[in-house]
Design a protein around this motif. Structure first.
Motif, PDB file in Angstrom:
ATOM      1  N   ALA A 126      39.027  83.649  20.381  1.00 44.70           N
ATOM      2  CA  ALA A 126      39.352  82.222  20.240  1.00 44.70           C
ATOM      3  C   ALA A 126      39.388  81.561  21.609  1.00 44.70           C
ATOM      4  O   ALA A 126      38.871  80.455  21.802  1.00 44.70           O
ATOM      5  CB  ALA A 126      40.704  82.065  19.536  1.00 44.70           C
ATOM      6  N   ALA A 127      39.958  82.260  22.577  1.00 40.36           N
ATOM      7  CA  ALA A 127      40.043  81.720  23.946  1.00 40.36           C
ATOM      8  C   ALA A 127      38.647  81.513  24.529  1.00 40.36           C
ATOM      9  O   ALA A 127      38.380  80.494  25.177  1.00 40.36           O
ATOM     10  CB  ALA A 127      40.850  82.674  24.819  1.00 40.36           C
ATOM     11  N   LYS A 128      37.776  82.477  24.299  1.00 45.11           N
ATOM     12  CA  LYS A 128      36.402  82.359  24.840  1.00 45.11           C
ATOM     13  C   LYS A 128      35.686  81.166  24.217  1.00 45.11           C
ATOM     14  O   LYS A 128      34.974  80.422  24.904  1.00 45.11           O
ATOM     15  CB  LYS A 128      35.634  83.649  24.576  1.00 45.11           C
ATOM     16  CG  LYS A 128      36.099  84.804  25.458  1.00 45.11           C
ATOM     17  CD  LYS A 128      35.199  86.022  25.294  1.00 45.11           C
ATOM     18  CE  LYS A 128      35.739  87.170  26.151  1.00 45.11           C
ATOM     19  NZ  LYS A 128      36.549  88.117  25.390  1.00 45.11           N
ATOM     20  N   ALA A 129      35.852  80.996  22.917  1.00 45.03           N
ATOM     21  CA  ALA A 129      35.210  79.855  22.242  1.00 45.03           C
ATOM     22  C   ALA A 129      35.714  78.541  22.828  1.00 45.03           C
ATOM     23  O   ALA A 129      34.930  77.626  23.095  1.00 45.03           O
ATOM     24  CB  ALA A 129      35.501  79.917  20.740  1.00 45.03           C
ATOM     25  N   LEU A 130      37.002  78.468  23.049  1.00 45.60           N
ATOM     26  CA  LEU A 130      37.584  77.242  23.612  1.00 45.60           C
ATOM     27  C   LEU A 130      37.089  77.016  25.039  1.00 45.60           C
ATOM     28  O   LEU A 130      36.835  75.884  25.454  1.00 45.60           O
ATOM     29  CB  LEU A 130      39.113  77.336  23.587  1.00 45.60           C
ATOM     30  CG  LEU A 130      39.738  77.255  22.192  1.00 45.60           C
ATOM     31  CD1 LEU A 130      41.150  77.849  22.185  1.00 45.60           C
ATOM     32  CD2 LEU A 130      39.778  75.801  21.707  1.00 45.60           C
ATOM     33  N   GLY A 131      36.925  78.102  25.773  1.00 42.34           N
ATOM     34  CA  GLY A 131      36.446  77.997  27.148  1.00 42.34           C
ATOM     35  C   GLY A 131      35.032  77.453  27.234  1.00 42.34           C
ATOM     36  O   GLY A 131      34.643  76.854  28.240  1.00 42.34           O
ATOM     37  N   ASN A 132      34.252  77.684  26.184  1.00 44.99           N
ATOM     38  CA  ASN A 132      32.857  77.218  26.176  1.00 44.99           C
ATOM     39  C   ASN A 132      32.692  75.833  25.558  1.00 44.99           C
ATOM     40  O   ASN A 132      31.590  75.296  25.526  1.00 44.99           O
ATOM     41  CB  ASN A 132      31.989  78.205  25.385  1.00 44.99           C
ATOM     42  CG  ASN A 132      31.876  79.541  26.101  1.00 44.99           C
ATOM     43  OD1 ASN A 132      31.897  79.586  27.330  1.00 44.99           O
ATOM     44  ND2 ASN A 132      31.780  80.631  25.342  1.00 44.99           N
ATOM     45  N   ALA A 133      33.792  75.277  25.030  1.00 41.62           N
ATOM     46  CA  ALA A 133      33.687  73.988  24.321  1.00 41.62           C
ATOM     47  C   ALA A 133      33.441  72.846  25.290  1.00 41.62           C
ATOM     48  O   ALA A 133      33.937  72.857  26.415  1.00 41.62           O
ATOM     49  CB  ALA A 133      34.973  73.736  23.541  1.00 41.62           C
TER      50      ALA A 133
END
Lengths: 232, 403
Positions: free
Chosen positions: A164-171
């Motif tokens: 989830a953190a990685k997805a948010l980091g790429n947003a």
């Protein structure tokens, strides 16, 4: 008495006496250690939901299925997820139903519904901390509808995994409110990663939020997080 | 412009402006008001019964600059706006229907929230995300799940978030002084009596008032048709107010519980703890509860033939007195909040203490609802091995509202 209560449910509507339904509540209490009675009660609630009872009556049934619903009621309740009047109450029943089938039904409904109902389903998946929906939510972070992107961010912040953190980091948010949600969700993830000892991933998130472009309170949060990572 | 950046701006401007410059007495401060740079810029959300009182308290302070109001009722909003403009003798106060528009303003330092309870968690968390300090009326939460998320948001952003029960310190001084003074010896138990649980609302359909944004009033609660009693801010819990109904309130259990359990836990000094066990007792005299704390102390609820805040100490024993915590600053619980906004200390009813207090009411509600005893894991915020009870920790919010 229970038969009479289900009979009363057929005509139950706004303004009707609520006391005739009380035996349903009593049956929930008395069937706690009686699997057969509980199964029968759930079956009766499911049957009621399939009949043309009022919106208020369906609201009542969903509240009771929130308490006792199992996998058995999921498919009937899930049919209501795309109904603009009943979607929320369907989630009332499904969000708190611990059966894996309930989460699957919410995931399956995602591509079938549009905002604002979709926002509700995303929210319920987040509240369930449904790890299996992270990939779908990651895609929605870039949705052109800002309400969906924001909702996906908050749901990922509730799920709080490394993925989830990685997805948010790429947003890449454009709307300010979506960016605030992404920032908050990222901080949630960082706190959870730190709590399980994953300092390196938490640190990456905190460092990314220290820039001059961030609000003062966000930089404060990131600074405190970095200090926590270093054990201070 | 935020408070400190505004201060920096004023300081820089003062240093560089050599040309004649007129600064108003209001900006510099005078006998009745602090300099503008020292004032906390505030706004209010939910300005009905309790909100009106909160607004008056904050508006009357010299160290507050009140700049905006928000309410989903047009008449309440306009009345609240009028009070601000009258106070400052100008027309500067802005009025909002939607709290999100108010929270989006970067010049506001702090907000007070006095909406119905189903809005508290969303508004407090959202205010923290926007960098605001918050004074939130009690009961702070509607569900057990909301509390830890509100605390988390406050701590994450370093916000001052105060709950709003003035009675905890002001109404129970006698019992508090006895307990903290050590004259009752070791405290074994304290009883709390509060009002009824809230109910499902099934009021008849009425024509929606043109004064209210009904969808926004309902917000995260289940959709329901308008009925004046459903949304009335009356303090009654007998069916003629939102406080009577489960979608918006925990009823007398949380509404008075926030005060009485708050007073009880303060008196016996367990405000920082939550109970670990709730015992449901169904006797001829009536149903009642016993809540056991990790330190062995017991709080009872509605124990038959026992008065509110009746304490069982240890006869013949005394203890070393302890200094009683109190408000900071001046002006009661409002002054306490404002002082903490300035100093960044925790207020008397810091959100964590408010959440702990309201959690007692929620635990009682669930035990009465399920008609059985419960074991509570405060660290995990869940009932131990109890799937059925854990379903009642929270409820789905109506779209598009989300924590």
């Amino acid at each position: 008495m229970l038969d009479q209560a289900f009979e009363a449910l057929k005509t139950y509507d706004w303004g009707a006496e609520r006391s005739p339904l009380e035996p349903i509540n009593e049956a929930i209490i008395s069937s706690r250690n009686d699997a057969v009675a509980r199964k029968d009660l759930e079956a009766r609630l499911i049957s009621a939901l399939k009949t043309p009872i009022s919106r208020d009556a369906k609201d009542y049934v969903c509240r009771k299925l929130m308490q006792i619903g199992t996998a058995a009621s999921v498919s009937t309740v899930a049919e209501l997820l795309a109904d603009k009047d009943l979607s929320h109450m369907a989630r009332f029943a499904l969000e708190r139903n611990p059966a894996p089938e309930a989460a699957q039904a919410l995931r399956d409904a995602l591509p079938r519904v549009a905002a604002p109902l979709k926002v509700g389903i995303i929210s319920s998946l987040g509240q369930r901390r449904d790890v299996a929906s992270v990939a779908s939510l990651a895609i929605m972070l870039n949705d052109t509808d800002g309400t969906i992107a924001r909702s996906a961010a908050l749901a990922l912040g509730a799920i709080r995994t490394s993925e989830a953190a990685k997805a948010l980091g790429n947003a890449k948010a454009t709307a300010p409110e979506t960016q605030i949600a992404i920032t908050d969700a990222s901080l949630s993830c960082a706190e959870s990663l730190l709590a399980v000892g994953n300092k390196s991933e938490a640190l990456v998130i905190y460092k990314s939020l220290l820039g001059e472009g961030q609000s003062k309170h966000v930089r404060l949060a990131a600074t405190r997080g970095m200090l926590a990572c270093s054990g201070k | 412009m935020g408070r400190s950046s505004r201060r920096e701006f004023i300081k820089a401007a003062s240093a560089t402006l050599a040309a004649p410059y007129v600064i108003t007495s209001a900006a510099l401060g005078n006998e009745s008001r602090s300099p503008a740079s020292d004032r906390i810029v505030m706004a209010g959300i939910g300005l009905g019964n309790m909100g009106k009182g909160d607004q008056g308290a904050f508006l009357g302070r010299k160290d507050v600059q009140y700049v905006a109001v928000c309410d989903v009722r047009n008449s309440v909003r306009e009345s609240a706006k009028g009070k601000v403009n009258e106070r400052y003798e100008n027309t500067d106060c802005k009025a909002y229907n939607d709290f999100r528009d108010l929270l989006g303003r970067s010049d506001i330092d702090a907000v007070h929230v006095a909406t119905p309870d189903h809005w508290h968690a969303i508004m407090v968390i959202e205010a923290c995300r926007h960098g605001k300090d918050v004074y939130c009326q009690k009961p702070e939460t509607l569900t057990l799940r909301e509390g830890p998320l509100m605390i988390e948001a406050a701590r994450r952003y370093g916000r001052v978030v105060s709950g709003g029960s003035q009675r905890v310190l002001e109404d129970y001084k006698g019992i508090v002084n006895q307990c903290w003074g050590g004259e009752l010896g070791k405290i074994k138990s304290i009883n709390v009596n509060v009002g009824p649980l809230s109910q499902i609302c099934n009021l008849p359909v009425e024509d929606t008032s043109s004064d209210i944004d009904w969808d926004l009033w309902l917000g995260p609660a289940a959709w329901a048709p308008y009925n004046a009693a459903r949304c009335s801010g009356s303090f009654s819990t007998a069916g003629n107010s939102w406080r009577s109904y489960v979608d918006y309130s925990g009823g007398g259990m949380t509404d008075w519980g926030a005060h009485h359990f708050g007073g009880a836990t303060f008196a016996v000094d367990v405000r920082e703890l939550q109970p670990e066990e709730v015992t449901y007792i169904d006797e001829k005299e009536g149903k009642h509860l016993s809540l056991r704390y990790p330190n062995g102390l017991t709080i009872t609820h509605n124990r038959p033939k026992t008065g509110n805040l009746a304490i069982e100490g240890t006869p013949g024993e005394t203890r070393e007195p302890k200094p009683v915590p109190t408000y900071k600053g001046e002006g009661g619980i409002y002054g306490d909040f404002i002082e903490c906004v300035k100093t960044r200390e925790k207020p008397f009813r810091d959100i964590e203490l408010g959440v702990n207090t309201t959690a007692i009411s929620h635990l009682c509600t669930i035990a009465y609802q399920l008609q059985r005893s419960l074991k509570w894991d405060a660290a995990k915020q869940e009932f131990l091995g109890d799937v059925e009870a854990n379903r009642l920790l929270d409820r789905a919010r109506r779209e598009p509202w989300q924590l």
